[in-house]
Every structure is written in structure tokens, then in C-alpha cells.
Design a protein around this motif. Sequence first.
Motif, PDB file in Angstrom:
ATOM      1  N   SER A 121       1.548  13.902   9.823  1.00  0.00           N
ATOM      2  CA  SER A 121       2.970  14.175   9.678  1.00  0.00           C
ATOM      3  C   SER A 121       3.751  13.748  10.927  1.00  0.00           C
ATOM      4  CB  SER A 121       3.166  15.672   9.411  1.00  0.00           C
ATOM      5  OG  SER A 121       4.527  15.991   9.387  1.00  0.00           O
ATOM      6  N   ARG A 173      12.367   8.956   8.583  1.00  0.00           N
ATOM      7  CA  ARG A 173      12.000  10.295   8.104  1.00  0.00           C
ATOM      8  C   ARG A 173      12.685  10.628   6.780  1.00  0.00           C
ATOM      9  NH1 ARG A 173       8.156  13.912   7.420  1.00  0.00           N
ATOM     10  NH2 ARG A 173       7.284  13.621   9.477  1.00  0.00           N
ATOM     11  N   ASP A 174      13.959  10.279   6.636  1.00  0.00           N
ATOM     12  CA  ASP A 174      14.699  10.652   5.433  1.00  0.00           C
ATOM     13  C   ASP A 174      14.395   9.770   4.222  1.00  0.00           C
ATOM     14  OD1 ASP A 174      15.945  12.827   6.545  1.00  0.00           O
ATOM     15  OD2 ASP A 174      17.741  11.728   7.142  1.00  0.00           O
ATOM     16  N   TYR A 175      13.984   8.534   4.467  1.00  0.00           N
ATOM     17  CA  TYR A 175      13.838   7.603   3.344  1.00  0.00           C
ATOM     18  C   TYR A 175      12.440   7.005   3.188  1.00  0.00           C
ATOM     19  CZ  TYR A 175      18.798   8.274   3.114  1.00  0.00           C
ATOM     20  OH  TYR A 175      20.029   8.853   3.006  1.00  0.00           O
ATOM     21  N   GLU A 176      11.548   7.292   4.123  1.00  0.00           N
ATOM     22  CA  GLU A 176      10.144   6.882   3.943  1.00  0.00           C
ATOM     23  C   GLU A 176       9.256   8.131   3.983  1.00  0.00           C
ATOM     24  OE1 GLU A 176       9.880   3.873   7.182  1.00  0.00           O
ATOM     25  OE2 GLU A 176       9.493   2.401   5.613  1.00  0.00           O
ATOM     26  N   ALA A 177       9.189   8.764   5.150  1.00  0.00           N
ATOM     27  CA  ALA A 177       8.270   9.896   5.331  1.00  0.00           C
ATOM     28  C   ALA A 177       8.567  11.059   4.375  1.00  0.00           C
ATOM     29  CB  ALA A 177       8.316  10.386   6.779  1.00  0.00           C
ATOM     30  N   PHE A 178       9.838  11.295   4.057  1.00  0.00           N
ATOM     31  CA  PHE A 178      10.213  12.381   3.139  1.00  0.00           C
ATOM     32  C   PHE A 178       9.434  12.287   1.822  1.00  0.00           C
ATOM     33  CE2 PHE A 178      12.935  13.735  -0.449  1.00  0.00           C
ATOM     34  CZ  PHE A 178      13.104  15.077  -0.136  1.00  0.00           C
ATOM     35  N   HIS A 179       9.164  11.062   1.407  1.00  0.00           N
ATOM     36  CA  HIS A 179       8.495  10.852   0.119  1.00  0.00           C
ATOM     37  C   HIS A 179       6.966  10.930   0.211  1.00  0.00           C
ATOM     38  CE1 HIS A 179      12.290   9.993  -1.813  1.00  0.00           C
ATOM     39  NE2 HIS A 179      12.619   9.324  -0.732  1.00  0.00           N
ATOM     40  N   GLY A 180       6.467  11.358   1.368  1.00  0.00           N
ATOM     41  CA  GLY A 180       5.020  11.561   1.496  1.00  0.00           C
ATOM     42  C   GLY A 180       4.275  10.335   1.981  1.00  0.00           C
ATOM     43  N   VAL A 181       5.030   9.342   2.432  1.00  0.00           N
ATOM     44  CA  VAL A 181       4.405   8.108   2.884  1.00  0.00           C
ATOM     45  C   VAL A 181       3.876   8.308   4.292  1.00  0.00           C
ATOM     46  CG1 VAL A 181       4.725   5.626   3.152  1.00  0.00           C
ATOM     47  CG2 VAL A 181       6.187   6.901   1.596  1.00  0.00           C
ATOM     48  N   SER A 182       2.556   8.287   4.433  1.00  0.00           N
ATOM     49  CA  SER A 182       1.944   8.398   5.755  1.00  0.00           C
ATOM     50  C   SER A 182       1.988   7.029   6.417  1.00  0.00           C
ATOM     51  CB  SER A 182       0.495   8.849   5.620  1.00  0.00           C
ATOM     52  OG  SER A 182      -0.228   7.864   4.902  1.00  0.00           O
ATOM     53  N   VAL A 220      10.066  -0.341   6.301  1.00  0.00           N
ATOM     54  CA  VAL A 220       9.416  -1.541   5.740  1.00  0.00           C
ATOM     55  C   VAL A 220      10.264  -2.099   4.593  1.00  0.00           C
ATOM     56  CG1 VAL A 220       7.395  -2.321   4.426  1.00  0.00           C
ATOM     57  CG2 VAL A 220       7.090  -0.830   6.395  1.00  0.00           C
ATOM     58  N   HIS A 221      10.888  -1.189   3.803  1.00  0.00           N
ATOM     59  CA  HIS A 221      11.628  -1.634   2.613  1.00  0.00           C
ATOM     60  C   HIS A 221      12.844  -2.499   2.928  1.00  0.00           C
ATOM     61  CE1 HIS A 221      12.984   2.762   3.216  1.00  0.00           C
ATOM     62  NE2 HIS A 221      13.860   2.014   3.828  1.00  0.00           N
TER      63      HIS A 221
END
Lengths: 135, 382
Positions: free
Chosen positions: B124, B132-141, B247-248
Motif C-alpha cells: 500500500s 493515489r486517487d486514480y490508480e492506487a484507489f482502484h487496488g492497483v499495486s 501509466v494511463h
Amino acid sequence: MDVPRHWREQVRRYRLVGSKCKDCEKLSFPYRTVCPKCRSRNYEDYQLIGRGKIISFTNINSPPKEHKYNLPFAVALIELMEGPVITAQITDARAEELEIGMEVEMVTRKIMEYNDDGIICYGYKFRPIVEYAHP
Amino acid sequence: MDDNVAVIGVGLGKVGEHWEKSLRDLAIESIWMAFEDSGIDKVDALYVGNMSSGPFVEQEHIGALIADFAGLGPIPAVKVEAACGSGGAAFIEGYMGVKSGMYDYVLVTGVEKMTDVLPSKTTSILANASDRDYEAFHGVSFVALNALVMRRYMHEFKVKREDLSIFPVISHKNAPFSKHAMYRKEISLEAVMNSPIIADPLSLMDCAPICDGAASVILCSEKKAREFTDTPIIVSGVGLATDTLGVHDRKHMTTLSAAVEASKKAYKMAGVTPKDINIAEIHDAFSIMSALSIEDMGFAKKGQGTKMALEGQHYIGGDLPINLYGGLKARGHPVGATGVYQIGELVYSLRGDGRVDAERGLAENIGGSGATVSVCVLERGD
């Protein structure tokens, strides 16, 4: 601390609203107040339709701790039909069904529940587009 | 020549799971190793490369902490943060401190204490380097982000997973020699291929390990360096560049644009081309990052980043030996310290460790999924 942080994202997470540059028409998701293409600061909200195709995906076996009760889950890079690429979970599909090029649509789902503050967070996920036969 | 910057001291602490040592213990140990190596014991400034001392050990303000406990006196001391690229970024700040004439002697310390929290929390914390808001929030490690890039790369260039799995084998090949490495043994291609999948197509042995470590280097002008040694190691070119955080948002998902930019700057400053580079420390946090780095720093055409690896050119004796002390994969990847380890290892190789006769090498340090990349060219000053 955590509540306003999720609250202010509602329009993006529930309705998939991005931004459009009023000068060069470049679309962005997430919204950008400075255009990444022409650096204009003239922007407006832009409602994305929520359809696109998978351009890459992965099935996660070792998630960050806030997501450990959601296993197993898949995340994908989805190229929206309007152009922006978005990172989101894929739902309503088995891992072995996923492939690059698969068409998907947005749905609203629970993203996480067991974070430190116990706030239940909802947001967009994407699922394969299913054509239902009408009787 | 007077304004060239040189490295005169290196201290690389053992990388591993150091239950008995704190962040400050690790940092101080490497600093005094560097003092011993250089022959000096005083510096004018300290730059600390560190990613996440706050989330990992609930300690910020570590510039002052380390200066205090290492006995450095009331010198300026700050932390430099660029995720896993913090060490390389701190090194470039230190370089500028000397190059500008502001300081005579600068200490750069990279340190990360990762094992005081459970692995899922580490996952985490590392995800904080993404959006954090648009990648990690979705569970992307972080592994998942690299897996997304890897699958795309395999799709676009028709590359097989086993072609990428050669990179951990290459890094581990040099590990038995590397005294400070976490895993000092060779591994086979089958072992990499058969290790458990973390986020498909990435498996456990494609990924650098979570660990603790600290590394320090001391910089000064070439003129001053020659008072200590006949063969100073000169920093002949540095470059740091950024790319979209997510990345997106990348125009080309399989190109590290920041590596392209940073390497161009470093080559230009050093007055060299990729052909002039004899050895390289590559940021092999994940196998896919090695292939992209080789391509984007100009050693191979796009999509051909595994070719030299498969031909054996990255082993000692090949055209471009890489990761001579085990790379991130075998030495270990104490995230904010890694960039400083790479510089220290490059200095060891250029001074001559009996394995390669290299005149010039580079170190490439990546932050996040490629949003920060630093490239430093070092050469023998004899």
C-alpha cells in the motif's frame, strides 16, 4: 481527513466526468485544469459515456492492504471511446475471459470497505458488454 | 577541469531484513563506511534519498535526524523524494551542490527501512508513488502497474514472458560476488518462470525484494579529489526527467519517455553516445523495466530490449555488462536507497574490482512506474 477526500471525488467516481479543453478540445480523465496538449487553462466539465476497450489487464494476487478482502480481482487499462485511457477494476467477468480488445462498459460498484477509517468507498468499475437477446 | 565533480567515498551497507537496526542505524553505518573509504570525516551538506520514512517508520525530518545522530554537526541536511528514484535524485542534488561551488564536500545517503510494517502495508505504501486517487484507489499495486505495462509490451512487440524472465537471471549471476547483496546466489530461468504469479504476467522472481538498506557516497571537486587519489571517479553527465504520473496518461505505454530524456541529457553533458558506455546499472525492479530501460536509453531499438540479454551480452565479457553487484533483483531494492547503491556499485566497478576493465558506465534509477528517471554517467579519471 478521509471523508472529504472521497466526497470531493463523487462527480468523477460516480458519473465519470472528465474535462475538455475549450481551446484545443483535448479530453482528459481525470480532469485537468491545465491542458496537457496546449497548456490552456480554459476547461469545462465533460461527461464521458463510459464505454471503451481493454488495452491491458492483470489479475492481482497480492493487493495493497485496503483491498485484501476483495480478492481475486482484475484491473485494466481501458481506452474510452472518447480517447482518454482510464485505470479501473474489471467486474462480472472471470479472469480467463479477459483479453486485449474486449469491449467494456462502466458500472458503479463498491471499491473498498476495510480501510483504516471504515468508510465504504464506491466508484466506477468496468464489465464486459453483454448483448441481451430480447424475447 | 577544476569544476568537474568526483566521487571520493562509498559506503554500502548490507541489504536485507534488519530487525535489529533502525533507519538511523542503517544510515549512520553507511555514512561512516563512506568516511572510512574517502579518508575524510567532515562534509558541508547532506542530501538524503528516501521515499517513505513517514509511512514506514513514522519518522519525517530525517535530514536533521541523520545529521544529528551521525555526528555531522549543524550542516544543511534535507531529504529528497522521488519515490524509488529518490536516491538518484538526491545524488543529482548533491552533484549540483558541489558543481555550483556552494559546498566543498557533500554527502549523499540513500536509506529505506521497509520491514517494520507487514508486507500488505508495504504494498500500500509503495502504491503512493502512483496516482493515489486514480490508480492506487482502484487496488492497483506497483507490481500490477508493471504487469499492465508488461502485458502491453508482450502484445505490441510479440515478446514472450520467458524472454523477459532472463533479466533476473542476469542480475543474480553477479550476486555471489556482491558482499552487500541480499540474495547472493544465482537463479535459473526455470526458477523465475515457475515462481508464483503476483500479478499476471509478472511472477515473484520478476520482482525486486522488499528490504532495508542504506548507501552513502561523498562528492567533491575533481581538483580536491586528486589530493586523495590518482584515479578519482568523475561524474561526467547527469540527467533527470519526469513523465506523466499515471501509466494511463502515457502517449506510448511501453516507452519510458523520462528515460529517453534523462539519458539524452546525461550523454550530452558527458559528450558521449550509448556506444561509449561500457557497463550499466539498470533499474530492474521488474523484468519489464530492464527491457524498456535498455531500449529507451538507446542500447536497442524499440521492441528489441531483450535481444542483447538473450544473446548473453549483458553478462561480464559481453558488449554491455549490467547490474554487476546484483541489480535491484539480487542486491535488493530498499526503494529510496537504491539510486545511491547503484552509484556506489558503479564506482566499485570503475575503480577496478578485477572483473571488468571499464572506463565509463551509467546508473539508471526509476521512480514510480517511470514518472521520474535519473541517469548518471561516471568515468575513470586517470
